[in-house]
Scaffold this motif. Structure first.
Motif, PDB file in Angstrom:
ATOM      1  N   GLN A  93      49.307  46.343  39.590  1.00 20.21           N
ATOM      2  CA  GLN A  93      48.914  46.164  38.185  1.00 20.21           C
ATOM      3  C   GLN A  93      47.664  46.952  37.811  1.00 20.21           C
ATOM      4  O   GLN A  93      47.569  47.458  36.691  1.00 20.21           O
ATOM      5  CB  GLN A  93      48.659  44.666  37.901  1.00 20.21           C
ATOM      6  N   PHE A  94      46.704  47.101  38.746  1.00 21.07           N
ATOM      7  CA  PHE A  94      45.399  47.651  38.381  1.00 21.07           C
ATOM      8  C   PHE A  94      44.955  48.845  39.219  1.00 21.07           C
ATOM      9  O   PHE A  94      43.936  49.455  38.913  1.00 21.07           O
ATOM     10  CB  PHE A  94      44.328  46.555  38.470  1.00 21.07           C
ATOM     11  N   GLY A  95      45.674  49.172  40.294  1.00 22.70           N
ATOM     12  CA  GLY A  95      45.323  50.350  41.054  1.00 22.70           C
ATOM     13  C   GLY A  95      44.660  50.076  42.397  1.00 22.70           C
ATOM     14  O   GLY A  95      44.414  48.928  42.777  1.00 22.70           O
ATOM     15  N   LYS A  96      44.348  51.167  43.095  1.00 22.23           N
ATOM     16  CA  LYS A  96      43.887  51.069  44.481  1.00 22.23           C
ATOM     17  C   LYS A  96      42.500  50.465  44.619  1.00 22.23           C
ATOM     18  O   LYS A  96      42.246  49.667  45.524  1.00 22.23           O
ATOM     19  CB  LYS A  96      43.914  52.453  45.122  1.00 22.23           C
ATOM     20  N   LEU A 129      40.265  36.874  39.211  1.00 21.73           N
ATOM     21  CA  LEU A 129      39.051  37.361  38.568  1.00 21.73           C
ATOM     22  C   LEU A 129      39.154  38.857  38.260  1.00 21.73           C
ATOM     23  O   LEU A 129      38.670  39.319  37.218  1.00 21.73           O
ATOM     24  CB  LEU A 129      37.843  37.084  39.465  1.00 21.73           C
ATOM     25  N   ALA A 130      39.793  39.607  39.168  1.00 26.20           N
ATOM     26  CA  ALA A 130      39.974  41.041  38.925  1.00 26.20           C
ATOM     27  C   ALA A 130      40.780  41.268  37.651  1.00 26.20           C
ATOM     28  O   ALA A 130      40.439  42.137  36.831  1.00 26.20           O
ATOM     29  CB  ALA A 130      40.673  41.691  40.118  1.00 26.20           C
ATOM     30  N   GLY A 131      41.831  40.499  37.460  1.00 25.99           N
ATOM     31  CA  GLY A 131      42.641  40.633  36.255  1.00 25.99           C
ATOM     32  C   GLY A 131      41.868  40.280  35.000  1.00 25.99           C
ATOM     33  O   GLY A 131      41.975  40.968  33.967  1.00 25.99           O
ATOM     34  N   ARG A 132      41.088  39.209  35.073  1.00 22.70           N
ATOM     35  CA  ARG A 132      40.295  38.797  33.912  1.00 22.70           C
ATOM     36  C   ARG A 132      39.231  39.832  33.581  1.00 22.70           C
ATOM     37  O   ARG A 132      39.006  40.166  32.411  1.00 22.70           O
ATOM     38  CB  ARG A 132      39.644  37.443  34.184  1.00 22.70           C
ATOM     39  N   TRP A 133      38.540  40.337  34.605  1.00 23.88           N
ATOM     40  CA  TRP A 133      37.445  41.277  34.372  1.00 23.88           C
ATOM     41  C   TRP A 133      37.945  42.647  33.913  1.00 23.88           C
ATOM     42  O   TRP A 133      37.328  43.282  33.076  1.00 23.88           O
ATOM     43  CB  TRP A 133      36.609  41.425  35.641  1.00 23.88           C
ATOM     44  N   LEU A 134      39.061  43.089  34.469  1.00 22.85           N
ATOM     45  CA  LEU A 134      39.528  44.439  34.173  1.00 22.85           C
ATOM     46  C   LEU A 134      40.294  44.539  32.856  1.00 22.85           C
ATOM     47  O   LEU A 134      40.093  45.480  32.082  1.00 22.85           O
ATOM     48  CB  LEU A 134      40.409  44.945  35.316  1.00 22.85           C
ATOM     49  N   GLN A 135      41.181  43.554  32.615  1.00 26.19           N
ATOM     50  CA  GLN A 135      42.033  43.660  31.426  1.00 26.19           C
ATOM     51  C   GLN A 135      42.124  42.367  30.621  1.00 26.19           C
ATOM     52  O   GLN A 135      42.866  42.298  29.644  1.00 26.19           O
ATOM     53  CB  GLN A 135      43.437  44.120  31.826  1.00 26.19           C
TER      54      GLN A 135
END
Length: 224
Positions: free
Chosen positions: A52-55, A26-32
């Motif tokens: 991939q997305f940071g701390k 979900l983090a991947g979908r929401w962020l990028q």
């Protein structure tokens, strides 16, 4: 009697569904707008999210993954105890221990093989930590301490995870012996199964460790 049969099975289902919450995906979908399983190591866990997305997103995913394991165990305890399945001592202790442990393992299974993602999830380290904190928090903290100690020396997440997994059965056995509680087979079985699952999920990392190509924290290459 029906409740005594159905309630434990519902706890297993709830544990699996909690474990299968795909926080990293979900983090991947929401962020990028991407499927994180196509990036880096292909894992939905916090380490791949970090690379991939940071701390910030990685910390959020780590906390959710930990809570999944903890909530699965605490829910099982809360449901089974009022039904006359005591969690400490007594003739029914083995039965209740077994069901609570099974609920924790169901959360691990949900994280590794989430139904929502075609059975492709993470490596279960954070969810295993949460499960241990819900079951026997001193053992969970001790495992986390081993993980942090190895990480501080090596800066390799996969190595730290594998060493902590290897230490888990010994820490679990030592805890119950130290408390004078004797050998609790469901907990020891959980420790052995969890250790095996974590090591098995890191088999590609172990190959890279042996080859000397496993990346350290801060390197943007496939890893744990």
């Amino acid at each position: 009697m029906t409740a005594l049969l159905i309630a434990p099975l519902l706890c297993l289902l709830a544990g699996y569904l909690l474990g299968s919450i795909p926080a990293g995906y979900l983090a991947g979908r929401w962020l990028q707008g991407v499927d994180i399983r196509t990036l880096g190591s292909g894992s939905t866990g916090a380490t791949n999210v970090l690379r991939q997305f940071g701390k910030g997103p990685a910390l959020a995913v780590f906390l959710v993954d930990v809570l999944k394991g903890t909530m699965a165990v605490l829910l099982a305890k809360a449901v089974l105890q009022p039904l006359g399945l005591p969690l400490d001592g007594g003739a029914a202790a083995v039965t209740s221990d077994s069901w609570v442990v099974a609920a924790g393992l169901a959360a691990l299974a949900g994280h590794i093989w989430p139904v929502w993602l075609g059975w492709r999830g993470g490596k279960a380290v954070a969810t295993a930590l949460g499960m241990l904190l819900g079951l026997t928090w001193p053992v969970g903290l001790a495992c986390f301490g081993v993980f942090l100690a190895v990480l501080s020396l090596s800066r390799i997440v996969s190595l730290s995870s594998v060493v902590a997994a290897i230490a888990l059965p010994l820490l679990m056995l030592g805890w119950f012996q130290d408390q004078g509680l004797g050998l609790r087979w469901p907990y020891l079985a959980l420790a052995l199964l969890t250790s095996t699952l974590v090591i098995w999920r890191h088999r590609s990392n172990l190959s890279r460790l042996l080859a000397g190509t496993e990346p350290k924290l801060g390197q943007q290459k496939p890893g744990s």
